[in-house]
Enzyme design. Structure first.
Site, PDB file in Angstrom:
ATOM      1  N   GLY A 155      77.516  -5.853 -27.975  1.00  0.00           N
ATOM      2  CA  GLY A 155      78.523  -6.475 -28.832  1.00  0.00           C
ATOM      3  C   GLY A 155      78.591  -7.953 -28.581  1.00  0.00           C
ATOM      4  O   GLY A 155      78.259  -8.433 -27.504  1.00  0.00           O
TER       5      GLY A 155
ATOM      6  N   GLY B 178      81.361 -10.747 -28.616  1.00  0.00           N
ATOM      7  CA  GLY B 178      82.779 -11.044 -28.750  1.00  0.00           C
ATOM      8  C   GLY B 178      82.965 -12.518 -28.996  1.00  0.00           C
ATOM      9  O   GLY B 178      82.001 -13.271 -29.148  1.00  0.00           O
TER      10      GLY B 178
ATOM     11  N   GLY C 174      81.535 -14.267 -25.660  1.00  0.00           N
ATOM     12  CA  GLY C 174      80.252 -14.034 -25.020  1.00  0.00           C
ATOM     13  C   GLY C 174      79.640 -12.750 -25.521  1.00  0.00           C
ATOM     14  O   GLY C 174      80.212 -12.036 -26.343  1.00  0.00           O
TER      15      GLY C 174
ATOM     16  N   ASP D 111      94.514  -8.901 -25.049  1.00  0.00           N
ATOM     17  CA  ASP D 111      93.710  -8.557 -26.223  1.00  0.00           C
ATOM     18  C   ASP D 111      93.376  -7.071 -26.249  1.00  0.00           C
ATOM     19  O   ASP D 111      92.238  -6.682 -26.433  1.00  0.00           O
ATOM     20  CB  ASP D 111      92.429  -9.402 -26.233  1.00  0.00           C
TER      21      ASP D 111
END
Lengths: 322, 389
Positions: free
Chosen positions: A34, A36, A39, A161
Site C-alpha cells: 500500500g 499511504g 510512505g 488515524d
C-alpha cells in the site's frame, strides 16, 4: 583471524558503510502492499528468518544538523518499548533498520520498520464478507479494537488515524492496530504522496481544527464499530465541511454553548439538524451495542467515553467475549 | 526483538577477542570507555539515566564490533550523543566533542581525525543499526529506590546503605553486568552488597510474607546467594589493582598472535598515563548527577577508600595475577571470516526477551527465563523469575 590486520580505519574513509547496512541484504522486497500519505509499505521476505513474510514500512526522515531528529528517536524508542508487552491487538514490530543515506550529502535517511505481515485489513475483510458478520464476531472485533486503543492511550500514544484500512485482521479473526506512533516523524517531513486521506473517521474537533486528544481515537473507533454491523461507512463525507454535515445530521447540531471557541466556522453555518436515533440507521443492532456507539460519537471530546469506559460497557461485560 | 543478555562464555568470545584482543584488554577498554562516558556526561551536567543509557549502548555495541575496528572514545561520544537524544536531554554533537577533547590526551583525541563531528555522526547510524534501534534502556537506579522504600530499619543507616548501593550501580557501569543481568537483579545484588558493607541488616520489610527468606524474594524470585556473590565480585574487582594491569593502551594494529611479545609479559604496575581517563588505578567512584526529585545524595568521597578495608565476604574468584603466558583461548567456532563492519548476527540468535515489563493487561503468563551458564564453582543459578503483579 588475520583478516583484519589493517589499522583502525577512519569512519569517513569507509565509503561502504551505507552499503553494508543496506536492508536489502536482510529483506527481499516482493511487492507494494500500500501507499499511504507518508510512505510505502512493502511485502518482503526476511532472508535471515527462513523467508518469513513481513510488512516493511519505508519512512523517510529528514536529518538535522545533529543527525536523526530527537522526536523520531523517541517515537521509535517508544514503539520498541511497547513491543515488549506483546499486546495481542497491536501489530508486532519485528525490526527497525535503515537503508543508509540514499545519496552522499543527501540530508535524509530512509528508515524501515519491519512488521509482521497480516494478510488482510478490516476494509478488505468487510468487503469480502459474504454477508453480515455474526453478533459474536462483531463483539469480539469491537473488543479487540478498543483493547488496542486503550493500550496505546495508556502509553500516551494517540493513533490519530484509526480506520478499517489500518486495522488488520488475522486469519483467526483477531484485530490488530497498525500504523501509529510516528506522528511527529511524519510531521517533520513532507508528505510523500498526494494520496487523499479519508475523512470518514475524523472526529469533529479535528475537522474544526481545534486541539484534540485521545478522544479522537474513540470517535474513530465508534465509526468503525458501526461499520462492523453494516459493512458500510457510517459517515461518508467527501470533504471537510460535508463530513461535518454528515456528523451533525447524525448526532444533531451541537448547542451554541457546546461549540468550541476560536473556530473560524460558526455554528450557524450548519442547519439545526435534530439528532437521529441510531437505531434507525443501524437496524437490528443489539441495543447495548447502540448505546456503546452512541457514547463514543459524542460531540464534546470531554463527554465522550474513554477507551477504558468502552471496555467496561455492558455490551462487553454482560457477554464476556473473552 | 533483540535479546541483550549474554552468558559468561559469550562475553569471553566477543568480536574483539576473535579479532585478537585479549579479554583482559577488552575489559579495560570497556572500563575506560564507560568511565569516559561517565566523566563526559557528568561534566556536561547530564543526568545519571542518560549517562547509564549511553554506557549500556557502548557495551552492547562491542558485542557486535571489535575495539580494533571502532576506537572506543569515538564510540563513547556517539553513545552519549544518542543517549542524550533518547532520554530527551540532548547535547550538541560539537559540544560533546569539545568536552571529549578536554578530557583526552592530544594523542588519544587524534583518533577523531580531521572532522571529529563527522566521525561521530557517521557512527550514529552504525550504532543505531547495531543496537537495533532498541533505544529505551532500564537501569538499576529506579529499582534501588523502589526496594529501599520497602525496607524497615534505622532511617539514617538505610539512607547510607542506599547511597552506597547507588555508587556501586554507578561503578557497575564499568563492568559488563548490564550485559549479563536485568537491572532488577543488579539492583538487588548491589543493595545486598551495600547492606553487608554498611552493616545494615535487613530483618523486616513491608509486604513480607512467610515464604520470603530475604527481602528481595518479594521482587525477584529465585535469586541464589551464588548469583549475588558473583555480581558483587564483579563490581568489587573494579577496586582491585590486579584488574588494571593488562592490555596495551590501545588495540594493537596487528593481532597479538603476530606480535607475541606484546602480550607475554603484562606489566606489573598499573599504566601511568598522563591522561585522566587512563588513571583507573584508584577506585572508580564518581557520583553521577542525581535526579532533582531524589533525596538520596550520591555517597561522599570519604567512602571510597574504605572498600578495600573490608575483608572479602567469600574467597575472591578471579584475582589471581595475570598468567605469564596468554590464557588459553576458547576455541573459535568455525564460521565465516570476521570482516569489519560485518552485519550483526540475526536477531533470532537469542531467545526473545523473557522479562516482560510490568504487566499492562491481565492474564499474561509470566514466562520462565532460560537457564544461564554456571557460575564457577557452584551449580548453575536458577534464573530469577518475576512474579506477575
Amino acid at each position: 583471524m588475520s583478516s583484519s590486520s589493517t589499522s583502525p580505519p577512519s569512519l569517513n574513509s569507509i565509503g561502504d558503510v551505507n552499503a553494508l547496512f543496506q536492508t536489502a541484504k536482510k529483506y527481499e522486497e516482493l511487492n507494494v502492499i500500500g501507499t499511504g500519505a507518508y510512505g510505502t509499505v512493502y511485502k518482503a521476505r526476511d532472508l535471515h528468518n527462513g523467508g518469513q513474510i513481513v510488512a516493511m514500512k519505508k519512512v523517510k526522515v529528514a536529518l538535522t544538523e545533529d543527525g536523526i531528529p530527537l522526536s523520531t528517536l523517541r517515537e521509535i524508542a517508544l514503539l520498541r518499548q511497547l513491543e515488549a508487552y506483546r499486546h495481542p491487538n497491536i501489530v508486532r514490530l519485528l525490526d527497525v533498520c535503515h537503508g543508509g543515506q540514499s545519496l552522499e550529502r543527501d540530508q535524509q535517511l530512509v528508515l524501515f520498520l519491519v512488521f509482521e505481515h497480516v494478510e488482510q485489513d478490516l476494509e478488505s475483510y468487510l468487503k469480502r464478507a459474504p454477508g453480515p458478520l455474526s453478533e459474536n464476531r462483531i463483539r469480539s472485533m469491537s473488543y479487540d479494537i478498543l483493547s488496542g486503543v486503550d493500550f496505546l492511550h495508556s502509553h500516551r500514544i494517540v493513533h490519530r488515524d484509526l480506520k478499517p484500512h489500518n486495522l488488520l485482521v488475522t486469519s483467526s479473526g483477531r484485530v490488530k492496530l497498525a500504523d501509529f506512533g510516528l506522528a511527529k516523524t511524519y510531521d517533520t517531513e513532507m508528505k510523500l504522496t498526494s494520496v487523499v486521506v479519508t475523512l470518514w473517521y475524523r472526529p469533529p474537533e479535528v475537522l474544526l481544527g481545534v486541539s484534540y486528544n485521545t478522544a479522537v481515537d474513540v470517535w474513530s473507533s465508534g465509526c468503525v464499530l458501526a461499520q462492523l454491523h453494516t459493512r458500510a461507512p457510517l459517515l461518508a463525507g467527501s470533504c471537510d465541511s460535508e463530513q461535518l454535515h454528515c456528523i451533525f445530521r447524525l448526532i444533531g447540531r451541537p448547542a451554541k454553548h457546546e461549540w468550541p471557541q476560536n473556530v473560524s466556522i460558526v455554528v450557524d453555518s450548519f442547519p439545526d439538524y435534530p439528532p437521529q436515533d441510531l437505531a434507525d440507521i443501524l437496524p437490528r443492532v443489539h441495543p447495548q451495542a447502540l448505546d456503546l456507539i452512541k457514547g463514543m460519537l459524542v460531540f464534546d471530546p470531554a463527554k465522550r467515553l474513554t477507551a477504558l469506559d468502552c471496555l467496561e460497557h455492558p455490551y462487553f461485560t454482560d457477554h464476556a467475549p473473552h | 526483538m533483540p535479546y541483550w543478555y549474554y552468558d559468561k562464555k559469550d562475553l569471553l568470545n566477543t568480536p574483539s577477542f576473535r579479532d585478537g584482543i585479549l579479554n583482559e584488554a577488552e575489559n579495560r577498554y570497556r572500563k575506560e570507555g564507560a568511565r569516559f562516558i561517565i566523566d563526559t556526561g557528568s561534566k556536561m551536567d547530564l543526568g545519571y539515566n542518560t549517562v547509564a543509557t549511553g554506557v549500556v549502548y557502548f557495551h552492547r555495541f562491542y558485542m557486535f564490533h571489535s575495539f580494533r575496528t571502532f576506537p572506543r572514545y569515538i564510540t563513547a561520544c556517539c553513545c552519549l550523543f544518542l543517549a542524550g537524544k533518547v532520554e530527551e536531554t540532548p547535547k550538541k554533537c560539537k559540544d560533546i566533542i569539545k568536552v571529549a577533547k578536554s578530557l583526552l590526551t592530544e594523542q588519544k583525541f587524534g583518533i577523531f581525525g580531521e572532522d571529529p563531528k563527522e566521525e561521530v555522526m557517521t557512527l550514529e547510524r552504525i550504532l543505531l543499526q547495531t543496537i537495533k534501534f532498541d533505544l529505551q534502556v532500564e537501569h538499576p537506579y529506579g529499582y534501588l529506590l523502589k526496594y529501599a522504600k520497602c525496607l524497615k530499619g534505622d532511617k539514617a543507616k538505610l539512607q547510607k546503605m542506599v547511597q552506597m548501593a547507588w555508587t556501586f550501580v554507578n561503578d557497575s557501569l564499568c563492568t559488563t553486568l548490564c550485559l549479563q543481568w536485568e537491572p532488577e537483579v543488579i539492583a538487588v545484588a548491589l543493595m545486598f552488597l551495600a547492606g553487608k558493607l554498611s552493616k545494615f541488616d535487613v530483618v523486616d520489610w513491608n509486604g513480607r510474607i512467610p515464604k520470603h527468606n530475604a527481602w528481595w524474594d518479594m521482587f525477584v524470585e529465585d535469586i541464589t546467594m551464588e548469583l549475588l556473590e558473583d555480581i558483587c565480585h564483579q563490581v568489587l574487582d573494579l577496586y582491585s589493582p590486579q584488574t588494571q594491569q593488562t592490555g596495551s593502551d590501545s588495540p594493537p594494529n596487528q593481532p597479538p598472535a603476530k606480535q607475541p611479545k606484546n602480550e607475554k609479559k603484562p606489566s606489573v604496575t598499573p599504566p601511568t598515563s598522563a591522561s585522566p581517563i587512563a588513571v583507573v588505578s584508584k577506585p572508580v567512584l564518581t557520583p553521577i548527577k542525581n535526579g532533582a526529585d531524589i533525596k538520596i545524595e550520591p555517597p561522599k568521597v570519604d567512602m571510597r577508600f574504605s572498600y578495600p578495608a573490608y575483608p572479602p565476604l567469600y574467597p575472591p574468584m578471579y584475582n589471581a595475577p595475570p598468567p605469564a603466558i596468554p590464557a588459553p583461548r576458547l576455541p573459535i567456532p568455525p564460521g565465516p571470516p570476521i570482516i569489519p563492519y560485518s552485519e550483526p548476527p540475526p536477531a533470532n540468535r537469542f531467545p526473545p526477551v523473557n522479562v516482560p515489563p510490568p504487566n499492562y493487561y491481565a492474564g499474561m503468563p509470566a514466562r520462565p527465563l532460560p537457564p544461564r551458564g554456571p557460575i564457577p564453582p557452584g551449580p548453575p543459578p536458577p534464573r530469577p523469575y518475576y512474579p506477575p503483579p
